[in-house]
Design an enzyme around this catalytic site. Structure first.
Site, short mmCIF file in Angstrom:
data_model
loop_
_atom_site.label_atom_id
_atom_site.label_comp_id
_atom_site.label_asym_id
_atom_site.label_seq_id
_atom_site.Cartn_x
_atom_site.Cartn_y
_atom_site.Cartn_z
CG LEU A 1 14.81 82.43 4.78
CD1 LEU A 1 16.23 81.89 4.64
CD2 LEU A 1 14.82 83.94 4.77
CG ASP A 2 9.74 84.27 -0.20
OD1 ASP A 2 8.91 83.98 0.68
OD2 ASP A 2 9.87 85.42 -0.67
CE LYS A 3 10.57 75.21 -5.10
NZ LYS A 3 9.54 74.54 -5.93
#
Length: 236
Positions: free
Chosen positions: A102-104
Site C-alpha cells: 500500500l502506498d505511504k
C-alpha cells in the site's frame, strides 16, 4: 526436526541472540528437562518446549493482518521511514513480509506472513484475487465514470486495466474492487476519468476483511478460519 534456538525465535520468543541467552541461563525446558544447547534438535509437534514454565506455541507459518496507517511505508526495513514491520510490536518479524503493498499515503488492510508460497499465489494475476478500496475523490463520479472504470481504462501501461466493480456508497464515496496490483493503479484509474484520489483505504483482500474495531496502526494474528479462507481463495 528443528534447532531449539530457531524454533524459539520463529515462535516469537525473541531474536536468535535473545533466545540463545535464555537457553544459556537455563530458562528453557524441553519435555521438562532444562536444555542449554541452542543447537539441540527438537520436534515441532512432538516435544514440549517451555520458556520460564510457559509453553512455547510454535507455528511454522505465521499470518497477521495490519490496519496500515497513512505515513508508514510498506517495506521490511528503511533507514529513515517507519515501516509496517515496525508496527508489529512484540512479534519476531524475522522472515515476515507484507503481501503486496500500500502506498505511504494509503491506509487499510495489509496481510503480512512468512508463508511465501501463499503470498505468491495471492499476488499471481492468474488467480484474480479481489481487492476492494474505499476511494474519496476530488469530484463526484457520474454513472458514465463508473461504467468506464468497470470496463477498464488506459493507465499508460501496455494494456488497459482488467474489468472491475465500481459503485458509490451512501456518502458518495467510490467502492472499487480490482484484481490487479499495478503501480499506483487506483490513483491512475481515477486520473483516466479526469478525477483525483483524495483518500484511499483498502477494505478487503480476497476473503479477508478489515474489522471495524481494528484501528489504524493495530494488528492481530489471523484466525485459523481466516487462514483457511485465504488458501481457498487461490485453490485449484
Amino acid at each position: 526436526m528443528i534447532r531449539l534456538d530457531k524454533l524459539l525465535a520463529d515462535a516469537g520468543a525473541g531474536s536468535r541472540s535473545q533466545v540463545k541467552e535464555y537457553i544459556r541461563k537455563g530458562r528453557i525446558t524441553v519435555n521438562g528437562q532444562v536444555c542449554k544447547k541452542p543447537e539441540q534438535k527438537v520436534s515441532e509437534e512432538g516435544d514440549l518446549v517451555c520458556l520460564d514454565g510457559q509453553t512455547v506455541e510454535y507455528a511454522r507459518c505465521r499470518y497477521y493482518m495490519l490496519h496500515k496507517p497513512r505515513g508508514v511505508i510498506t517495506a521490511t526495513e528503511d533507514p529513515r521511514e517507519k515501516t509496517v514491520l515496525d508496527l508489529l510490536k512484540g512479534v519476531n518479524t524475522a522472515h515476515i513480509s507484507p503481501v503486496g503493498r500500500l502506498d505511504k499515503d494509503t491506509e487499510g488492510l495489509l496481510l503480512l506472513t512468512n508463508d511465501g508460497e501463499l503470498a505468491h499465489r495471492l499476488l499471481a494475476p492468474r488467480n484474480h484475487v479481489d481487492k476492494c478500496y474505499l476511494v474519496r475523490t476530488e469530484k463526484p463520479l457520474s454513472p458514465a465514470d463508473l461504467r468506464t472504470l468497470e470496463e477498464g481504462v488506459d493507465i499508460g501501461d501496455e494494456k488497459p486495466t482488467m474489468p472491475s466493480r465500481a459503485c458509490l456508497n451512501e456518502a458518495g464515496d467510490l467502492l472499487l474492487t480490482i484484481q490487479e496490483g499495478r503501480y499506483h493503479q487506483v490513483k491512475r484509474m481515477l486520473q483516466a476519468v479526469d478525477n483525483r484520489v483524495l483518500y484511499l483505504k483498502r477494505l478487503s483482500f480476497g476473503s479477508l476483511r478489515l474489522p471495524e474495531d481494528l484501528k489504524a496502526g493495530e494488528f492481530r494474528p489471523l484466525t485459523a478460519k481466516e487462514q483457511e479462507s485465504l488458501r481457498n481463495d487461490v485453490a485449484g
